[in-house]
Design an enzyme around this catalytic site. Structure first.
Site, PDB file in Angstrom:
ATOM      1  N   HIS A 133       0.816  -1.217   0.000  1.00  0.00           N
ATOM      2  CA  HIS A 133       0.000   0.000   0.000  1.00  0.00           C
ATOM      3  C   HIS A 133       0.849   1.265   0.000  1.00  0.00           C
ATOM      4  CE1 HIS A 133      -3.574  -2.455   1.840  1.00  0.00           C
ATOM      5  NE2 HIS A 133      -3.361  -2.710   0.562  1.00  0.00           N
ATOM      6  N   ASN A 232      -3.238 -13.934  14.251  1.00  0.00           N
ATOM      7  CA  ASN A 232      -4.144 -12.791  14.173  1.00  0.00           C
ATOM      8  C   ASN A 232      -5.055 -12.816  15.398  1.00  0.00           C
ATOM      9  OD1 ASN A 232      -5.024 -10.502  12.552  1.00  0.00           O
ATOM     10  ND2 ASN A 232      -6.964 -11.612  12.316  1.00  0.00           N
TER      11      ASN A 232
END
Ligand code: ZN
Length: 268
Positions: A133, A232
């Site tokens: 990104h 996660n």
């Protein structure tokens, strides 16, 4: 503004740590893939989440940055106010553990969805970090493509420039990050795909693996025979293909893993 208080996720169970260490020790081409979750432990909010900075402020789009003077002005004001905060952020135990493994030659590449530059700050080799990104620490001329260091532009903003422009062509500058509606940088995406095809272990940290290519890269790795580990805070749609899916605190988990891996590989 204070950061949201983060409740700690559970610690890793000893048998899971053993399994994780075994997978990393036996890997020769590990690829680490990180998302916002690794940096929330450094107090960096998930920019795109419902409480993210972009959701609470004017969301810049490529059109608004280009053509709307008011959006431009807000964008620079926001950057002038917030960039020092971004610069002051420090890598946490998770980033440092990855950097230690990288320095020991255990990491082929680190792919990240984050724009905070914390992997490099932790000591990862910069040319082995793939920023899907982009980075908030670089700005790019929208006309000629010349890149500028975030600190240099910050100095210009603080010196009173309201709309810093490209020194070469006078074109408008913008952060070298992906805005809403834009596609990912080609080079970064190609490299991410290439390393996902050759890795033997993809270690995913702090990504909910919902959007592409995050959702796709682990599948590609798995299809090519790699092991997949997901660390996660919450379950992900890809837990089913993972060799190990851990809902634990990332920083402590990676630090404990790196200690063990580096101790074991030192003997060889
Ligand atoms: Zn230019």
């Amino acid at each position: 503004m204070s950061d949201d208080t983060i409740v700690k996720a559970p610690a890793i169970a000893p048998p899971d740590l053993d399994r994780l260490v075994d997978l990393v020790v036996s890997s020769e081409r590990m690829v680490v893939f990180t998302g916002a979750g690794i940096s929330t432990e450094s107090g960096i909010p998930d920019y795109r989440g419902p409480n993210g900075i972009w959701a609470r402020n004017a969301i810049p789009t490529i059109e608004s940055v280009r053509s709307d003077p008011e959006a431009q002005r807000k964008h620079w004001e926001f950057r002038r106010e917030r960039y020092p905060e971004m610069l002051a952020r420090e890598p946490n135990a998770g980033h440092l553990a990855i950097a230690r493994l990288d320095a020991a030659g255990k990491v082929l590449a680190t792919i990240t969805q984050n724009i905070d530059g914390l992997h490099q700050k932790a000591g990862n080799r910069p040319d082995h970090v793939i920023e899907l990104h982009g980075s908030t620490h670089r700005l790019r001329c929208m006309d000629c493509g010349r890149e500028y260091d975030g600190i240099d532009i910050q100095r210009r903003l603080e010196a009173g420039e309201e709309d810093p422009r490209c020194e070469v062509c006078g074109g408008p500058l913008r952060a070298a990050t992906i805005l809403f509606g834009e596609s990912l940088p080609k080079q970064a995406l190609q490299t991410a795909l290439a390393v996902s095809q050759v890795t033997d272990l993809m270690l995913i940290v702090g990504s909910s693996l919902v959007v592409n290519p995050a959702a796709r890269l682990p599948v590609i790795a798995k299809e090519r025979g790699a092991h997949v580990v997901i660390v996660n805070r919450t379950a992900t749609p890809l837990d089913g293909i993972a060799d190990l899916a851990l809902q634990v605190e990332a920083g402590d988990t990676l630090a404990a893993m790196a200690d063990r891996v580096l101790a074991e590989t030192k003997g060889h």
